[in-house]
Motif scaffolding. Structure first.
Motif, PDB file in Angstrom:
ATOM      1  N   GLY B  66       0.771  -1.239   0.000  1.00 51.53           N
ATOM      2  CA  GLY B  66       0.000   0.000   0.000  1.00 51.53           C
ATOM      3  C   GLY B  66       0.804   1.292   0.000  1.00 51.53           C
ATOM      4  N   ASN B  94      -0.340  -1.590  -6.017  1.00 55.29           N
ATOM      5  CA  ASN B  94      -1.314  -1.038  -5.083  1.00 55.29           C
ATOM      6  C   ASN B  94      -0.868   0.402  -4.796  1.00 55.29           C
ATOM      7  OD1 ASN B  94      -3.398  -0.758  -3.259  1.00 55.29           O
ATOM      8  ND2 ASN B  94      -2.388  -1.870  -1.604  1.00 55.29           N
ATOM      9  N   GLY B  95       0.133   0.607  -3.955  1.00 51.00           N
ATOM     10  CA  GLY B  95       0.768   1.929  -3.894  1.00 51.00           C
ATOM     11  C   GLY B  95       1.610   2.099  -5.154  1.00 51.00           C
ATOM     12  N   GLU B 148      -0.227   4.834 -10.300  1.00 48.80           N
ATOM     13  CA  GLU B 148      -1.485   4.563  -9.593  1.00 48.80           C
ATOM     14  C   GLU B 148      -2.687   4.685 -10.516  1.00 48.80           C
ATOM     15  OE1 GLU B 148      -1.174   7.029  -6.074  1.00 48.80           O
ATOM     16  OE2 GLU B 148       0.231   5.631  -5.151  1.00 48.80           O
ATOM     17  N   LYS B 180      -2.262   2.681   1.507  1.00 45.35           N
ATOM     18  CA  LYS B 180      -3.523   2.187   0.936  1.00 45.35           C
ATOM     19  C   LYS B 180      -3.899   0.879   1.619  1.00 45.35           C
ATOM     20  CE  LYS B 180      -3.414   4.223  -3.586  1.00 45.35           C
ATOM     21  NZ  LYS B 180      -3.539   3.976  -5.013  1.00 45.35           N
TER      22      LYS B 180
END
Ligand SMILES: Cc1ncc(C[n+]2csc(CCOP(=O)(O)OP(=O)(O)O)c2C)c(N)n1
Lengths: 198, 579
Positions: B66, B94-95, B148, B180
């Motif tokens: 994240g 994700n991140g 992202e 995240k």
């Protein structure tokens, strides 16, 4: 061609050329110039031939000084002055720390160190200011201050006021070494002023 | 605030401002200072990993966890990290995840000049290429946004002249980003065939979307001027070109993969001739030509090798360049050398004397291949000394193993030497491996590594014991030697070469440039005793020179290691009298 100026600082890895360029960059930026400087780190810093390019002007694009483009070359060693001579602009000035450091092929006897480098460079029509910056550095308190002696010599050739150089040195060296470097700078200046008079 | 920053420092600043939290890297010129500069920001976790594959995987894990995450490497490091690279393209992020790669056109500090843009194409990843420090900062921030928004890792390509040039940047402030949430999503993160088959079309669609981004993004910009020639370029070549031609028409690409083909097409229609200016391979040119756009000059005039510069561009185009005066004599080159007092010198002197085959590796010790030491037979890539020696000795037999060694540095051994050693042990080889343990990653400018006891942030760390590591993989003969003690060292090498099983010699002494290294007063030569035999010259120490039939020692360079003293049969090299 855009109206930029180029300075090269050349020497042997480990001679402290990067500090000289940092001081120079500081002065130039404070003067409001656009500045770019290109250094090579890594392999060549282990006693190899090293070069830093400094470019400044209203707007600078390439960070490199190319053949025939340097207004000034600060050479920290004689053979390196010869090696990079072709980068000097017609009418440019070479500032030389007149010192010899043998490269490995000379140490092993495979090649000879060229003779009469200063005379040969002068014969090519280049303006050359040559002096023993090392002795001046030692007089100031440390052999390591050669770089600031060289900056002192360059400062006399530039038309930037002395205090701006002093400020840049104060911003770039550790406080512990400031007095030593100020002295090295003054010795470089005195030397250059004397040469220019004669 | 405006300030002068190296390209690498500007990338680190971009990470900081973008709210990046995790940085992992293995050093490699010209990428190293990104990570060193990143480590100075308290808000960023930054570490040295044992190699680039581990660094990339750690950054992938942090992204899945994240956080905005980052990894940096030199071009050849990307080969090591290529395995995760191709598959993280499928999983996405994700991140935000940014992977920086620094190419080394001109090979200032590298063993090849591969063009990493091919990787972006092959792994189907977007790649941005800044042309100065300001763009390094801007593009590294943008890279996280793209990552992202498009669920993709983003590659950031620099080169020596961008990474190691300082130029002016405007500093901004950091935008903190919450971690995240992490939710288990095997179809996205478990890349087994069933899942990967579903992800591949997503990657292809993503590429199409990225093409649309490239067509309209301001980082690909047309600067219209004189229309007789239009130049397409990217990165540092833009700066060279602008310097040559202040009023030319230039299409400057900030994104080099995927290419905005329609933008290039419309540009080509506005100019009489189209010239592509890029270093190394015709990556842009080939793609433009494949789309049926006429190119009037590219690799045919600029060539494939080395760097360009303003004058090289002018010359290639048949234009005048400034005149200059050449010194006019052949000059002795000044190659880099092992420093005076370098602990590697004694080993290479010994190996040279013994005349053994030396399977070499990459680090300061590669300089042992240069005269007068000349004691290295091969250097391919990090780790190849050990595995290469295994192959060499396997085909040449046990007699060969008695006359050959591998030499490898501490950092390089941890990077990828240990797997080669396992190969030797497991497959019943009998080769001898010498680890040159100078307690630091020397060549790239003194980075800590898992054997040094310190982290990148300067905190104390557990030490990986080379002895125990070698023993654990099954080497029974592991010994430690001081490379300054030449007699002992030679005896050890002879003994281990003759052993009919694998052995490891750890030649241990700290790099002479480390604060922990012992520096002794300079030695001097007694000219009365010196017979001019030149024996002291055979160690290739920059502090020892020879003139007027006598040796002499430069007191400003000598650190008193006494290697030359051990050479002198006439006791002519002396220590300073103690007053
Ligand atoms: C895959 C790869 N990553 C990084 C580098 C850059 N590099 C060259 S040598 C070296 C490490 C050298 O350290 P060490 O093995 O400890 O030897 P030393 O220089 O200290 O003698 C590194 C990081 C490289 N050439 N290849």
């Amino acid at each position: 061609m855009s109206e930029t100026k180029g300075i090269m600082i050349v020497g042997v890895g480990g001679q402290g050329t990067l500090l000289a360029s940092r001081i120079l960059g500081h002065v130039l930026m404070r003067r409001g110039y656009d500045v770019k400087m290109s250094e090579v780190h890594g392999m060549s810093q282990r006693g190899g031939s090293v070069v830093t390019y400094v470019k400044f002007g209203e707007k600078v694009y390439s960070p490199l000084v190319d053949l025939g483009e340097a207004d000034y070359i600060l050479a920290f060693e004689r053979l390196e002055a010869a090696r990079w001579l072709s980068y000097l602009k017609e009418g440019g000035t070479l500032i030389l720390n007149d010192r010899r450091i043998n490269p490995m092929p000379v140490i092993t006897g495979a090649m000879e160190y060229p003779s009469d480098i200063v005379e040969k460079i002068s014969a090519k029509g280049a303006r050359i200011i040559s002096g023993d910056a090392l002795s001046l550095a030692i007089e100031a308190g440390s052999a390591k201050a050669v770089n600031v002696v060289m900056i002192g010599i360059l400062s006399v050739l530039s038309d930037f006021p002395e205090n701006e150089w002093q400020e840049a040195i104060a911003a770039c060296v550790k406080p512990k070494f400031l007095e030593l470097n100020k002295k090295a700078f003054s010795l470089g200046r005195e030397f250059a002023l004397k040469i220019l008079k004669s | 605030m405006k300030t002068l920053l190296l390209g690498n420092e500007a990338v680190a600043r971009g990470l900081y401002e973008a709210g990046c939290r995790f940085v992992s890297a293995y050093p490699g010129t010209p990428s190293t200072e990104i990570t060193e500069a990143a480590a100075k920001y308290d808000e960023l976790y930054a570490e040295w990993a044992p190699n680039e594959k581990v660094a990339a995987e750690a950054a992938i894990g942090a992204s899945i966890g994240g956080a905005r995450s980052f990894c940096a490497m030199k071009h050849v490091g990307l080969n090591v990290a290529a395995d995760p690279l191709f598959t993280v393209s499928y999983t996405g992020v994700n991140g935000g995840l940014v992977l920086a790669v620094a190419d080394d056109q001109g090979m200032h500090s590298s063993q090849n000049e591969q063009d990493s843009r091919h990787y972006a194409i092959a792994a189907k990843l977007p790649m941005l290429e800044p042309s100065d420090s300001a763009e390094c900062l801007e593009f590294s921030k943008l890279a996280f946004d793209i990552s992202e928004e498009y669920d993709t890792p983003v590659m950031l390509r620099t080169c020596t002249r961008v990474a190691h040039s300082q130029s002016i940047v405007e500093l901004g402030s950091r935008v903190e980003r919450e971690l995240k949430p992490y939710a288990k999503a095997p179809s996205k993160y478990v890349m087994m065939p069933g899942n990967a088959k579903i992800r591949h079309p997503i990657v292809e669609e993503r590429m199409q979307k990225l093409v649309r981004f490239a067509e309209t993004s301001p980082i690909n910009r047309i600067e219209m001027g004189d229309t007789s020639v239009g130049y397409v370029t990217a990165g540092i070549c833009y700066q060279y070109l602008r310097e040559c031609f202040p009023s030319a028409s230039i299409l400057k690409l900030g994104m080099v993969n995927p290419l905005p083909i329609e933008l290039i097409r419309s540009f080509s229609e506005k100019v009489d001739k189209l010239i592509v200016v890029e270093e190394l391979d015709p990556v842009i040119e080939t793609q433009i030509r494949a789309c049926g756009i006429k190119v009037d000059g590219g690799k045919d005039i600029f060539g494939y090798c080395g760097e360009l510069s303003q004058n090289k561009i002018l010359k290639a185009l048949g234009m005048d360049t400034p005149s200059f005066a050449d010194f006019g004599e052949p000059l002795p080159p000044r190659p880099p050398t092992l420093c005076p007092g370098c602990p590697h010198r004694g080993l290479f002197y010994t190996l040279g004397k013994m005349g053994v085959m030396v399977s070499g590796d990459i680090g300061c010790y590669t300089l042992g291949s240069l005269p007068p030491l000349s004691a290295m037979d091969t250097t391919v890539c990090m780790g190849a000394s050990v595995s290469g020696l295994h192959g060499f000795n396997t085909v040449r037999g046990s007699e060969s193993a008695k006359k050959s060694v591998a030499v490898i540095g501490d950092s390089t051994f941890i990077h990828s030497g240990i797997t080669g050693l396992i190969d030797i042990v497991y497959n019943k080889g009998i080769s001898t491996v010498i680890i040159l343990d100078n307690s630091i990653t020397g060549m790239t400018g003194h980075q800590d590594n898992p054997t040094t006891g310190k982290t990148l942030k300067g905190e104390p760390a557990p030490v990986v014991s080379l002895e125990k590591l070698c023993e654990a993989v099954g080497v029974r003969r592991v010994r430690v030697c001081d490379p300054y003690a030449l007699g002992e060292l030679r005896a050890a090498v002879e003994e281990e070469l003759n052993a009919a099983e694998p052995s490891v010699i750890i030649a241990r002494r700290p790099c002479i440039l480390l604060p922990s290294a012992k520096i002794s007063p300079a030695l001097f030569v007694d000219p009365e005793k010196c017979k001019g035999c030149r024996q002291c010259m055979t160690i290739g120490c920059p502090a020892v020179s020879f003139s007027d039939k006598k040796a002499s020692i430069d007191s400003t360079l000598c650190v008193g290691c006494e290697l030359c003293t051990q050479m002198c049969k006439f006791d002519a090299i002396l220590k300073k009298e103690v007053e």
